[in-house]
Design a protein around this motif. Structure first.
Motif, short mmCIF file in Angstrom:
data_model
loop_
_atom_site.label_atom_id
_atom_site.label_comp_id
_atom_site.label_asym_id
_atom_site.label_seq_id
_atom_site.Cartn_x
_atom_site.Cartn_y
_atom_site.Cartn_z
N GLN A 232 0.83 -1.21 0.00
CA GLN A 232 0.00 0.00 0.00
C GLN A 232 0.86 1.26 0.00
OE1 GLN A 232 -2.56 -0.25 3.41
NE2 GLN A 232 -3.92 -1.77 2.52
N ILE A 233 1.89 1.27 0.83
CA ILE A 233 2.76 2.45 0.93
C ILE A 233 3.47 2.69 -0.40
CG2 ILE A 233 4.75 3.46 2.12
CD1 ILE A 233 2.20 3.20 3.83
N GLU A 234 3.99 1.63 -1.02
CA GLU A 234 4.68 1.78 -2.30
C GLU A 234 3.72 2.32 -3.36
OE1 GLU A 234 7.76 1.47 -2.91
OE2 GLU A 234 8.62 0.24 -1.30
N ARG A 235 2.50 1.82 -3.35
CA ARG A 235 1.51 2.25 -4.34
C ARG A 235 1.15 3.72 -4.16
NH1 ARG A 235 -1.51 -1.70 -3.68
NH2 ARG A 235 -3.07 -0.83 -2.26
N GLU A 253 9.56 9.04 1.55
CA GLU A 253 10.71 8.15 1.66
C GLU A 253 11.00 7.82 3.13
OE1 GLU A 253 12.49 6.48 -0.61
OE2 GLU A 253 11.00 7.20 -2.04
N THR A 254 10.92 8.84 3.98
CA THR A 254 11.10 8.62 5.41
C THR A 254 10.03 7.67 5.94
OG1 THR A 254 12.03 10.83 5.65
CG2 THR A 254 11.26 9.75 7.66
N TYR A 255 8.81 7.87 5.46
CA TYR A 255 7.67 7.05 5.87
C TYR A 255 7.89 5.59 5.47
CZ TYR A 255 2.69 6.60 6.90
OH TYR A 255 1.48 6.28 7.45
N LYS A 256 8.40 5.38 4.26
CA LYS A 256 8.69 4.03 3.80
C LYS A 256 9.79 3.39 4.64
CE LYS A 256 9.22 3.66 -0.68
NZ LYS A 256 9.61 4.08 -2.05
N MET A 257 10.72 4.21 5.09
CA MET A 257 11.80 3.69 5.92
C MET A 257 11.23 3.05 7.19
SD MET A 257 14.81 5.77 7.87
CE MET A 257 13.62 6.34 9.09
N SER A 483 13.88 15.39 6.90
CA SER A 483 14.68 14.22 6.57
C SER A 483 14.91 13.36 7.81
CB SER A 483 16.04 14.64 6.00
OG SER A 483 15.88 15.37 4.80
N ALA A 484 14.97 12.05 7.59
CA ALA A 484 15.23 11.13 8.71
C ALA A 484 16.72 11.09 9.04
CB ALA A 484 14.75 9.73 8.35
N THR A 485 17.56 11.47 8.07
CA THR A 485 19.00 11.50 8.29
C THR A 485 19.55 12.81 7.75
OG1 THR A 485 19.40 10.41 6.17
CG2 THR A 485 19.23 8.98 8.11
N LEU A 486 20.77 13.12 8.08
CA LEU A 486 21.39 14.36 7.62
C LEU A 486 21.45 14.37 6.09
CD1 LEU A 486 22.92 16.90 8.74
CD2 LEU A 486 25.02 15.64 8.31
N PRO A 487 20.84 15.38 5.43
CA PRO A 487 20.86 15.42 3.96
C PRO A 487 22.30 15.53 3.43
CG PRO A 487 19.27 16.99 4.85
CD PRO A 487 20.09 16.50 6.00
N GLN A 488 22.66 14.62 2.57
CA GLN A 488 24.01 14.64 2.01
C GLN A 488 24.16 15.79 1.02
OE1 GLN A 488 26.48 12.50 3.16
NE2 GLN A 488 24.83 12.21 4.63
#
Length: 757
Positions: A232-235, A253-257, A483-488
């Motif tokens: 469902q999340i991917e869709r 993307e964070t949500y999918k993580m 962002s869930a992590t530091l943006p590169q």
């Protein structure tokens, strides 16, 4: 004791299963339960308190005086038991009497017991009782024992609810306490007006059975539910309708993580190992998450926990087969969605043609759902307390987020007034849209500059919608906050490049990252201490200079993104000239580094600073020769001038932007920058209000950077204004300030036909 929390809980649950199945009274079952738990945890005392008639009543005990049963009662918040129930928190104490909330009840005979541990019995997110154990010897209970207690408390919730032993929970009902018209207030999250009927996002999933018959079968049910949830999340991520590359994409993307987080699925498996059904295991882990959320002061981390709870709700609905969310059943008419909180994916499920607005019990400006709602153009009102007690399914709602209000079951006069305001708002927006191509020129011929503030890639569209002159403040920290992590560096580069390309020939002023204070990042360990006043602490440029690697990455990303263009970069919260010089030197070192590697560079770099810290005003004579531009940040400047935390609701209305002290402060800065040939702007919220903007123009300010929604009203005000007359009269007003400066300026505007609407 058994070696694991799962084994401890399983030992107890196996015995409780037989108790719950027995054909005895509820009281007899509870009497048996306290014996089982006390024996399993080797505790002299085990007691159960249940919420009855608003009080926590001792219902069963092993170890306390039996005469106290149904006699000892505590109000929520009274004593240790009342504290656990009110805070929905666990207590684990080696010396109970030393706790500040301890309340001695002599009839219980508990004076000889020292150790105390208690957990809330939760039903529908509300504590309906307390399970506690006590021991003669002072010692803290092991974490294994506490987790076993929490698991058992969940099973007890089912037992006592089925037996009708506790007060009905308000949280279980959508029936309001009144049917009278109401005006409710909340926090403005996404601006706008809307009309629709109240629709609850989801009925609460009812867990029918908590103790598992076959743990392996329960595990397979959870695995299947995880697979379906991830599909469902991917869709939904693939079907998001906002174009490519926006911050909402990073949110998803964070949500999918979280959806693929192995730690989360492992904790659910451990709960199944303890003897719980799949539904109860998910709810058990979710309860633990809620308890953690209540302990988190960091609003950003709390929002991440909300995303995880959103997924927990989704997983629980899948595994239980109770899939009836309002989105899945379909909205039949224009609707205002009601929810405690929402995850971004849940909001994306709704038909955007029918969804007109959202009312949340929780929510914040940095929440993922707020970012997505803004991209969808759906107004959101947050922090509305007791919403389920105030609004019934199907009630008519009039949502006015600009005023921070919603009208529930409005009377005909209120409806008429609302429709009038909505129509006026639409007409005003149309008139502002007609001004899009008109320049912000005063009646006496002075061309001013109107810029917009932005923080998302999608915000750049406001330039064309409003006809603004450029972006006077691009808040680069927003990418860090979502962002869930530091943006590169590469991700930062793409954002900055896309923003400049979308802006075209119009300038963009990038403010370097302003994190810390109330914008702490959970993934940046040690970035802010436990400060009593974080707004004046380790934040903004102070933090960036202290974390040189972070600022170097941002500098390089900005320099490469601005290749072939002019880069405008601004440093926040500069307190002394040396801080600006150090930040500028860092950028110049990165420019040199890139040049030696034959990278494309900006054709020019314009350096600016934000004047937010009053101390900097005393050093402008030294700093101005190094600056290309200066921006006054009125939000922080106001709280620093008045020593008043702008986040404190008691002070929010006390100190006025039109106070003579603020106006005089700005009036002293204007001639200094003019003499130095340095461009001066105001980029705080003060400039986005028509009366305040008028006052700033009267002080000599010629550049304003404001929210996109404010461009139209402020431009209309400018085009109705005689600037020279205003500047002359402002000198007189500030020389001998009236007690009510706001009233005096409003009167001046009325006398001179200034459009402040």
């Amino acid at each position: 004791m058994p070696l694991s929390a799962a084994a401890s809980a399983r030992e107890i649950l196996v015995r409780l299963h037989d108790v719950m199945a027995a054909r005895t009274t509820a009281q007899a079952k509870l009497n048996h339960v306290v014996q089982i738990i006390g024996e399993a945890l080797n505790s002299e005392v085990c007691s159960i308190y249940l919420l009855r008639d608003g009080l926590l009543e001792l219902y069963a005990t092993r170890g306390l005086d039996q005469a106290a049963v149904h006699v000892t009662k505590l109000a929520p918040g009274e004593g240790l038991v009342g504290t656990i129930a009110e805070d929905v928190e666990t207590l684990n104490l080696d010396e109970a009497a030393a706790h500040p909330d301890f309340a001695f009840k002599p009839e219980t005979g508990e004076e000889r017991f020292h150790s105390f541990a208690g957990v809330p019995i939760i039903r529908l997110e509300r504590a309906v009782g307390v399970l506690c154990v006590q021991h003669v010897e002072p010692h803290r209970y092991d974490e294994v024992e506490i987790e076993a207690l929490q698991t058992v408390a969940m099973v007890l919730s089912e037992l006592i609810s089925n037996a009708g032993l506790v007060d009905a929970t308000g949280g279980a009902s959508t029936r309001p306490q009144t049917t009278a018209p109401l005006r409710i207030t909340g926090l403005k999250l996404v601006d706008g007006m809307a009309r629709g009927v109240a629709v609850y996002h989801q009925p609460r999933v009812t867990i029918e059975h908590t103790v598992a018959e076959d743990s392996e079968a329960e595990r397979h049910r959870v695995y299947a539910a995880f697979d379906k949830m991830r599909e469902q999340i991917e869709r939904m991520a693939a079907q998001a309708e906002f174009g490519v590359g926006g911050e909402h994409e990073e949110v998803l993307e964070t949500y999918k993580m979280f959806a693929y987080d192995e730690g989360w699925s492992r904790r659910i498996n451990e709960a199944i190992d303890s003897g719980l059904t799949a539904e109860a295991a998910i709810e058990r882990v979710q309860q633990r998450t809620r308890m953690r959320m209540r302990q988190i002061d960091d609003p950003l981390l709390a929002e991440r926990m909300h995303d995880l709870e959103d997924l927990s709700n989704r997983l629980l609905r899948i595994v239980s087969g109770q899939m009836g969310t309002a989105a899945q059943m379909g909205l039949r008419q224009d609707s205002i969605l009601i929810a405690r909180n929402l995850g971004p994916a849940e909001l994306l499920e709704y038909d955007r043609r029918r969804l007109k607005g959202v009312v949340l019990e929780e929510g914040s400006l940095t929440a993922h759902v707020t970012i997505v709602a803004r991209a969808m153009g759906v107004p959101v009102l947050g922090r509305v307390r007791d919403v389920r007690q105030l609004i019934a399914e199907g009630d008519l709602l009039l949502l006015d987020v600009s005023a921070g209000t919603a009208f529930v079951r409005p009377t005909p006069p209120i409806e008429e007034s609302f429709e009038g305001k909505l129509l006026l708002s639409q007409k005003r927006r149309a008139s502002f849209a007609a001004l899009k191509a008109q320049p912000p020129v005063t009646r006496d011929g002075t061309r001013l500059a109107l810029m917009v503030n932005a923080g998302l890639r999608d915000d750049v569209a406001a330039l064309n919608l409003t006809g603004a002159d450029g972006i006077g403040l691009f808040r680069t920290e927003f990418q860090f906050l979502v962002s869930a992590t530091l943006p590169q560096r590469e991700r930062q580069f793409r954002l900055y490049r896309d923003v400049m390309e979308a802006a075209g020939d119009r300038p963009v002023v990038f403010r370097t990252v302003d994190i810390g204070g109330d914008k702490a990042l959970p993934y940046l360990k040690g970035n802010v201490a436990d400060e009593e006043n974080p707004a004046m602490g380790w934040r903004a440029l102070r933090l960036a200079l202290g974390r040189e690697g972070l600022m170097k990455a941002q500098a390089r990303a900005l320099l490469e993104a601005a290749a072939g263009r002019t880069l405008n970069v601004m440093f926040p919260m500069v307190s002394e000239p040396w801080e600006f010089e150090e930040a500028q030197a860092l950028f110049e070192a990165q420019r040199t580094w890139l040049a030696t590697r034959n990278r494309k560079l900006p054709v020019a770099i314009r350096y600016g600073a934000m004047l937010e810290v009053p101390a900097l005003a005393e050093m402008l004579d030294l700093l101005l020769p190094r600056l290309d531009f200066l921006s006054i940040g009125t939000n922080d400047l106001t709280q620093f001038l008045f020593a008043a935390d702008r986040a404190n609701p008691k002070l929010a209305e006390r100190y006025d932007w039109l106070s003579p002290s603020i106006l005089r402060f700005i009036a002293r800065v204007v001639p200094q920058t003019t003499a130095a040939g340095v461009e001066l702007a105001v980029c705080g919220e003060m400039g986005g209000r028509t009366l305040e903007a008028m006052a700033l123009i009267g002080l000599g300010i010629e550049r304003l950077s404001i929210t996109p929604a404010a461009v139209g009203p402020v431009k209309a005000m400018i085009r109705s204004l005689d600037r020279a007359k205003l500047m002359h009269d402002m000198v007189l007003l500030l020389a001998i300030p009236p007690r009510d400066m706001r009233g005096a300026l409003a009167a001046w505007a009325a006398d001179n036909a200034v459009d402040l609407a």
